[in-house]
Design an enzyme around this catalytic site. Structure first.
Site, PDB file in Angstrom:
ATOM      1  N   GLY A  90      15.921  32.863 -23.606  1.00  8.01           N
ATOM      2  CA  GLY A  90      16.887  32.176 -21.889  1.00  8.01           C
ATOM      3  C   GLY A  90      18.664  31.838 -23.102  1.00  8.01           C
ATOM      4  CG  ASP A 252      15.291  39.435 -25.472  1.00 14.61           C
ATOM      5  OD1 ASP A 252      14.888  39.982 -26.222  1.00 14.61           O
ATOM      6  OD2 ASP A 252      15.931  39.109 -26.241  1.00 14.61           O
TER       7      ASP A 252
HETATM    8  P1  AMP Z   1      20.167  38.314 -28.725  1.00 13.39           P
HETATM    9  O1  AMP Z   1      19.066  38.754 -29.807  1.00 13.39           O
HETATM   10  O2  AMP Z   1      21.662  37.862 -28.962  1.00 13.39           O
HETATM   11  O3  AMP Z   1      19.648  38.914 -27.850  1.00 13.39           O
HETATM   12  O4  AMP Z   1      19.356  36.969 -29.076  1.00 13.39           O
HETATM   13  C1  AMP Z   1      17.961  36.662 -28.328  1.00 13.39           C
HETATM   14  C2  AMP Z   1      17.850  34.941 -28.222  1.00 13.39           C
HETATM   15  O5  AMP Z   1      18.615  34.232 -29.029  1.00 13.39           O
HETATM   16  C3  AMP Z   1      18.823  34.813 -26.499  1.00 13.39           C
HETATM   17  O6  AMP Z   1      17.659  33.414 -25.819  1.00 13.39           O
HETATM   18  C4  AMP Z   1      20.174  34.203 -27.038  1.00 13.39           C
HETATM   19  O7  AMP Z   1      20.715  32.843 -26.360  1.00 13.39           O
HETATM   20  C5  AMP Z   1      19.749  33.245 -28.369  1.00 13.39           C
HETATM   21  N1  AMP Z   1      20.992  33.365 -29.497  1.00 13.39           N
HETATM   22  C6  AMP Z   1      21.156  34.093 -30.271  1.00 13.39           C
HETATM   23  N2  AMP Z   1      22.376  33.675 -30.865  1.00 13.39           N
HETATM   24  C7  AMP Z   1      22.527  32.029 -30.576  1.00 13.39           C
HETATM   25  C8  AMP Z   1      23.720  31.531 -30.678  1.00 13.39           C
HETATM   26  N3  AMP Z   1      24.713  31.614 -31.772  1.00 13.39           N
HETATM   27  N4  AMP Z   1      22.973  30.528 -30.631  1.00 13.39           N
HETATM   28  C9  AMP Z   1      21.907  29.637 -29.363  1.00 13.39           C
HETATM   29  N5  AMP Z   1      21.270  30.822 -29.356  1.00 13.39           N
HETATM   30  C10 AMP Z   1      21.523  32.641 -29.621  1.00 13.39           C
HETATM   31 MG    MG Z   2      19.963  39.301 -25.749  1.00 16.10          MG
END
Ligand code: AMP
Ligand code: MG
Length: 487
Positions: A90, A252
């Protein structure tokens, strides 16, 4: 041209309700300031570019102010990360602020990344640092300029808010634009949580808003899936043809619209390297450059699995079968054009593969080789480029094959050849070291380099006076920069 308070909202995703997203307000950044804005992206919202310089712009996109009609929501989704299923992801650090429609009637999601904690933040702090926000901004606008489908970026807002990664950094927000932020992982979430009614609602939403032509088909859901397959095949063909490595092709991060999405440790190839792994945390090379092609299919299979309540397995398999041939056709078409060819011959695939192998073995700069191949007539160009290769006999054999192929291709002047080739072979790409230079300056408060680099990358095919330094191979320090997921 519109002022900031004249945007027109129509929050279609928010109206799907609480099963799909949660209302959350952005958490403001301290001392928000404009780092960089994209005039081209502002034009998508009919915004007057001058408003980027106003303090209210930094306040809106730094989480301090909100339009009365905006409805900020964190979306829920799940997905396969590095091959394993994660039941709940999410928007952990981003919010869909709302949907704006422009004078042409197009809807754009306004998504604020780095907007603070949400119910989906898990262990994270909800923040994005300046470094990763600048990288996402530059990549979105650079890919768009190359003709590669992608989410867009309106601006980066910097701040004095401390954010901890390996060291203390500063928080930032990037405002992302896309026609939709719905990912493969949205469909997976409702499939694995066994909520077929909501999954159908989601599919209806996507069909109505994004694939209305699929409604006319006998099986609209199947037609929608087929369209997603086709768009992904085309997008990934463009990545491969231009040397773009996404880095985190988890489901995702895959858009239902087939646009490049969720930028993390991405890279453009400098030297051609089929095995290049841009993500320092990808120990197995699951998302290496050449693996992007089969992974594209793997991801589509994961989406297909999630659609089994609605579509027969045989039909899904048949649609999935379109991916590889379509990918091949798009890729070869682009590579022929990059080589300056206007006709198709069966042996062209081999011509491309042989060239890439030679480049791989000699560490030849992928972008510059193809750019310079068009500078002069084929025979002169290959003679000049020959010095970059270690296997001279191998290159000479390829060059003979290429010259003969060009001779058979058609009767055109060098002027025409150059123009045609330069129109598909960029001189400027977002090399990691260029991004790194811009980030280092921005981290010390100087945003001029990010802005200049952004400007250069908006016209990648045009030689720009005084910008020679952006068309250089990386210096030694910039060759193997380690980019991790930590952003
Ligand atoms: P990503 O690798 O950026 O696609 O992120 C994977 C998941 O981790 C997604 O649900 C992001 O919203 C969550 N996410 C990544 N970085 C953060 C952060 N600094 N704080 C909260 N959620 C994060
Ligand atoms: Mg992502």
């Amino acid at each position: 041209m519109k002022a900031l308070d004249e945007l027109t909202f129509d929050n279609r995703f928010a109206r799907l309700g609480d099963a799909f997203s949660t209302h959350v307000l952005p958490e403001p950044l301290d001392e928000p300031r404009l780092v960089v804005a994209s005039k081209a992206a502002m034009a998508l919202l009919d915004l007057d570019p001058a408003v980027a310089e106003t303090s209210v712009f930094a306040e809106l996109f730094g989480g301090h102010k909100l339009w009365a009609e905006a409805e900020p929501r964190a979306m829920v989704y799940s997905g396969h990360q590095f091959g394993g299923y994660t039941p709940q992801l999410g928007d952990g650090r981003g919010l869909l602020l709302g949907e704006v429609y422009n004078e042409a009637g197009e809807h754009w999601d306004l998504h604020l990344k780095g907007a603070g904690m949400t119910p989906y933040s898990r262990m994270g702090d909800g923040r994005a640092v300046l470094r990763s926000s600048i990288r996402e901004f530059l990549a979105s606008e650079a890919l768009h300029a190359l003709g590669i489908p992608t989410s867009r970026a309106l601006c980066v807002i910097g701040s004095s808010t401390p954010v901890w990664r390996e060291k203390q950094e500063r928080g930032a927000m990037v405002l992302r634009l896309a026609h939709s932020h719905i990912r493969f992982g949205h469909f997976e979430y409702f499939y694995y949580t066994k909520k077929p009614e909501q999954q159908a609602e989601l599919a209806e939403h996507v069909l109505n808003l994004h694939y209305p032509e699929c409604r006319e088909q006998p099986e609209p859901y199947l037609a929608m899936f087929r369209e997603t397959v086709e768009r992904n095949a085309e997008m990934i063909a463009k990545w491969q043809a231009y040397g773009f490595c996404h880095g985190v092709m988890n489901t995702d991060n895959m858009s239902i619209l087939g646009i490049t999405f969720d930028f993390g440790p991405f890279a453009f190839l400098d030297d051609f390297d089929a095995h290049f792994i841009c993500n320092h945390s990808d120990h197995e090379g699951r998302y290496s450059f050449s693996n992007q092609v089969p992974i594209g299919q793997w991801n589509l299979s994961a989406l297909a699995q999630a659609l089994t309540p609605f579509i027969s397995v045989d039909a899904l398999k048949e649609a999935l079968g379109l991916y590889l041939p379509l990918y091949q056709a798009h890729y070869l078409d682009l590579m022929r054009r990059r080589l300056g060819l206007t006709t198709a011959e069966d042996a062209d695939q081999q011509l491309v593969e042989r060239l890439l192998k030679l480049m791989q073995n000699s560490g030849v700069d992928y972008t510059l080789f193809l750019r310079h191949l068009g500078d002069e007539p084929a025979a002169l160009a290959v003679a000049r480029l020959r010095d970059d290769f270690v296997d001279l006999a191998g290159f000479d054999a390829w060059a003979e094959q290429y010259k003969a192929r060009v001779a058979r291709d058609g009767d055109y002047t060098q002027e025409q050849r150059r123009e045609r080739m330069h129109a598909v072979n960029p001189l400027y790409i977002l090399r990691n070291y260029l991004a790194q230079n811009a980030i280092a300056a921005a981290e010390s408060g100087d945003y001029s380099e990010v802005r200049r680099l952004h400007e250069v990358l908006t016209r990648p095919f045009e030689e720009q006076a005084g910008m020679e330094q952006y068309a250089q191979r990386p210096p030694d320090w910039g060759k193997h920069l380690e980019i991790s997921c930590s952003s």
